[in-house]
Design a protein around this motif. Structure first.
Motif, short mmCIF file in Angstrom:
data_model
loop_
_atom_site.label_atom_id
_atom_site.label_comp_id
_atom_site.label_asym_id
_atom_site.label_seq_id
_atom_site.Cartn_x
_atom_site.Cartn_y
_atom_site.Cartn_z
N LYS A 42 0.83 -1.21 0.00
CA LYS A 42 0.00 0.00 0.00
C LYS A 42 0.87 1.26 0.00
CE LYS A 42 -4.08 -1.96 2.29
NZ LYS A 42 -3.59 -3.35 2.34
N SER A 43 1.95 1.26 0.79
CA SER A 43 2.80 2.45 0.92
C SER A 43 4.13 2.24 0.19
CB SER A 43 3.05 2.76 2.39
OG SER A 43 3.73 1.70 3.03
N ILE A 44 4.51 3.24 -0.60
CA ILE A 44 5.73 3.17 -1.40
C ILE A 44 6.57 4.41 -1.13
CG2 ILE A 44 6.68 3.15 -3.74
CD1 ILE A 44 4.17 1.71 -4.67
N LEU A 45 7.87 4.20 -0.95
CA LEU A 45 8.83 5.29 -0.82
C LEU A 45 9.73 5.29 -2.05
CD1 LEU A 45 10.40 7.51 0.70
CD2 LEU A 45 11.71 5.68 1.83
N ALA A 99 18.03 8.01 3.64
CA ALA A 99 16.60 7.76 3.46
C ALA A 99 15.90 7.44 4.79
CB ALA A 99 16.38 6.63 2.46
N PHE A 100 16.47 6.54 5.60
CA PHE A 100 15.84 6.18 6.87
C PHE A 100 15.89 7.35 7.84
CE2 PHE A 100 16.59 4.74 11.26
CZ PHE A 100 15.32 4.24 11.54
N ASP A 101 17.04 8.03 7.89
CA ASP A 101 17.17 9.18 8.80
C ASP A 101 16.12 10.25 8.48
OD1 ASP A 101 19.43 7.89 9.82
OD2 ASP A 101 20.78 8.93 8.43
N HIS A 102 15.77 10.36 7.21
CA HIS A 102 14.82 11.40 6.77
C HIS A 102 13.37 10.94 6.82
CE1 HIS A 102 13.61 14.97 4.45
NE2 HIS A 102 12.86 14.17 3.71
N HIS A 103 13.11 9.72 6.35
CA HIS A 103 11.73 9.26 6.19
C HIS A 103 11.25 8.35 7.31
CE1 HIS A 103 11.23 10.83 2.11
NE2 HIS A 103 12.40 10.32 1.78
N GLY A 104 12.18 7.71 8.04
CA GLY A 104 11.77 6.73 9.03
C GLY A 104 11.41 5.40 8.40
N THR A 105 10.67 4.60 9.13
CA THR A 105 10.39 3.23 8.68
C THR A 105 8.90 3.00 8.48
OG1 THR A 105 10.93 0.91 9.15
CG2 THR A 105 10.17 2.27 11.00
N GLY A 106 8.54 1.75 8.13
CA GLY A 106 7.14 1.38 8.01
C GLY A 106 6.59 1.33 6.61
N PHE A 107 7.45 1.45 5.60
CA PHE A 107 6.99 1.39 4.21
C PHE A 107 6.91 -0.06 3.73
CE2 PHE A 107 8.87 5.58 4.67
CZ PHE A 107 7.92 6.40 4.08
N ASP A 108 5.98 -0.32 2.81
CA ASP A 108 5.86 -1.65 2.22
C ASP A 108 6.90 -1.87 1.12
OD1 ASP A 108 3.51 -2.46 3.67
OD2 ASP A 108 2.35 -1.11 2.39
#
Length: 247
Positions: A42-45, A99-108
């Motif tokens: 459902k979620s895309i980075l 990317a993680f430092d900026h966006h965090g986690t939890g993406f599919d």
């Protein structure tokens, strides 16, 4: 590199013969891959969104897309292109190595298309980027990368790469690149000739960048080192080879 893309931003769509058509076609191809390998996505980075070629199309397909790019001007254009289509697209400026430092986690799913990863000029920087992408994902999530197949590219100097002719209104654009290899890297000069068809006058824009001509085999090894499982290369599903990995 961000200077290259900042300068390219107003012309970026000209790389494609029909950019809007490419947005639709690529998103359909990517959706097919996503449905096959991660059907619950459902979620895309998108960590290298450019002007939104993949991010916009995937948002139109119903995915919840978060996007970022190293180029501030490209990120701003991606946001504007999404707004023109009445899409909700969260766009920001970020180096994929953060990317993680900026966006965090939890993406599919994390994606990086259009041969963006080889802008990182050594294995260590690519590994850092892959580890950051890995950290952005929830358990069972995936990573999808598209890159050039450098094993099929000629090595040398003064290598001409034509992109064709585009016409917009009263302007004609002639686009081509010239590559100069030095070992496993090459410098790229992107020339855009902008001709006014009414006056016959022309302006030449020349932009410079650099790439690491890394093989897909080595990229797969680095994805595995970063923690991805079931890493594989998919051919003939997209205009570039696709590399997949799951956590």
């Amino acid at each position: 590199m961000n200077d290259f893309y900042d300068q390219l931003t107003p012309f970026y769509h000209l790389i494609f013969e029909d950019w809007n058509g490419s947005v639709e076609r690529q998103s359909a191809q990517l959706k097919t891959l996503i449905k096959k390998h991660w059907p619950e996505t459902k979620s895309i980075l998108d960590v290298s969104c450019g002007i939104g070629t993949q991010a916009i199309g995937l948002a139109q397909k119903g995915y919840n897309v978060t996007a970022s790019d190293l180029s501030e001007k490209e990120a701003e254009r991606a946001k504007q292109e999404a707004e023109r289509r009445n899409l909700t697209l969260a766009v920001s400026v970020c180096d994929m190595r953060q990317a993680f430092d900026h966006h965090g986690t939890g993406f599919d799913l994390v994606i990086s298309a259009d041969n963006s990863v080889p802008h990182l000029l050594n294995d260590n920087d690519i590994l850092i980027a892959f580890k950051q992408m890995f950290a952005c994902l929830k358990p069972g999530g995936g990573c999808l990368i598209t890159v050039r197949d450098y094993d099929k590219e000629e090595r040398g100097r003064n290598l001409l790469k034509p992109y064709g002719v585009r016409v917009e209104g009263n302007k004609r654009f002639i686009l081509f690149q010239v590559w100069d290899f030095e070992g496993d890297q090459y410098s790229l000069a992107f020339h855009l000739i902008e001709e006014n068809l009414s006056t016959g006058k022309a302006i030449t824009h020349t932009l410079h960048s650099r790439y690491y001509a890394i093989s897909t085999n080595r990229l797969c090894e680095l994805m595995t080192q970063a923690g991805f499982r079931d890493v594989q290369r998919i051919n003939d599903a997209f205009y570039q080879p696709v590399l997949l990995g799951t956590i």
